[in-house]
Design a protein around this motif. Structure first.
Motif, short mmCIF file in Angstrom:
data_model
loop_
_atom_site.label_atom_id
_atom_site.label_comp_id
_atom_site.label_asym_id
_atom_site.label_seq_id
_atom_site.Cartn_x
_atom_site.Cartn_y
_atom_site.Cartn_z
N SER A 113 27.51 53.57 125.44
CA SER A 113 28.92 54.39 125.69
C SER A 113 29.41 55.26 126.12
O SER A 113 29.53 56.18 127.65
CB SER A 113 30.21 54.55 124.65
N TYR A 114 27.74 56.14 125.58
CA TYR A 114 27.35 57.28 126.65
C TYR A 114 27.35 57.56 127.35
O TYR A 114 27.61 58.50 128.50
CB TYR A 114 26.25 58.18 125.99
N ASP A 120 22.65 54.77 124.09
CA ASP A 120 24.15 53.98 123.71
C ASP A 120 24.66 53.89 124.84
O ASP A 120 24.85 55.09 126.05
CB ASP A 120 24.79 55.95 122.86
#
Length: 238
Positions: A14-15, A12
């Motif tokens: 964003s992570y 991910d």
């Protein structure tokens, strides 16, 4: 279950971005506690082992950490080991994304640090590479002050017979400050150059400006090194 969850999160974007921002924040605060530096680096190391995205962003940060590890040491051979590691991580970052200016910057910084330790004659062989990296940084990010520090240090460090030019060095360091007045490494290099050409007044003026600043792009280095270096330069001039 936790392993599966972690594997999912590392895919991910964003992570991974959040983890990198966390590492950046810990790094900046680490002048207060060296343990924070270790925590910041561990985040990057974990991403380096597990993430398949934003790899260049992870790698250049690792190159930066290697430089900081080397800079903090006294023993030249150990400093070189860390700078060499930093150079290799940055080289991988460039290979992963040739358009990342920070990858080129930390490649040049680590490579230049090795050359400086090895002396002028060794440095001559890498001048072309360092200038090429600086030009590439400016091409990718015209407002990056670090590129002008690299060029300035080349002009400052070399004897005139090999292309050194203190006045050109001054111009580059001034330009770095003009592009970002909080990029505090520029002030130390500028003051050193003024001192070397015998302009004590300008050197002191530059150092007092640095010491009057309340913030820095790299608040860690500002507090751990640059304030002390500025005060030591002032002592030498006086």
């Amino acid at each position: 279950m936790w392993v599966i969850f972690l594997a999912f999160m590392l895919k991910d974007t964003s992570y991974v971005k959040r983890e990198l921002l966390k590492s950046d924040s810990l790094y900046l605060e680490s002048y207060k506690d060296e343990a924070l530096f270790d925590k910041a680096e561990k985040i990057v190391d974990s991403l380096l082992l597990n993430s398949k995205i934003l790899v260049d962003e992870i790698l250049w940060r690792k190159a930066h950490f290697c430089f900081e590890r080397g800079y903090a040491l006294k023993e030249i051979s150990r400093k070189k080991e860390w700078y060499k590691k930093g150079e290799e991580f940055a080289r991988l970052a460039i290979k992963n994304n040739p358009n990342n200016p920070e990858a080129h910057f930390w490649f040049a910084i680590n490579k230049g640090a090795i050359g400086k330790l090895n002396g002028v004659l060794h440095s001559l062989f890498m001048i072309g590479d360092l200038k090429k990296e600086a030009e590439r940084i400016i091409e990718l990010k015209p407002d990056h002050p670090g590129a002008h520090i690299i060029i300035g240090e080349i002009y400052k460090s070399l004897p005139e017979i090999f292309g050194g030019d203190k006045n050109k060095a001054l111009d580059e360091f001034k330009l770095a400050i003009e592009k970002d007045s909080l990029y505090t490494a520029s002030y130390i290099s500028l003051a050193e150059t003024y001192k070397e050409i015998g302009d004590s007044s300008k050197a002191k003026e530059t150092l007092y400006k640095l010491l009057s600043l309340k913030n820095s792009r790299d608040i860690r280095r500002f507090n751990l090194y640059e304030i002390k270096e500025a005060k030591e330069l002032l002592r030498q001039i006086k």
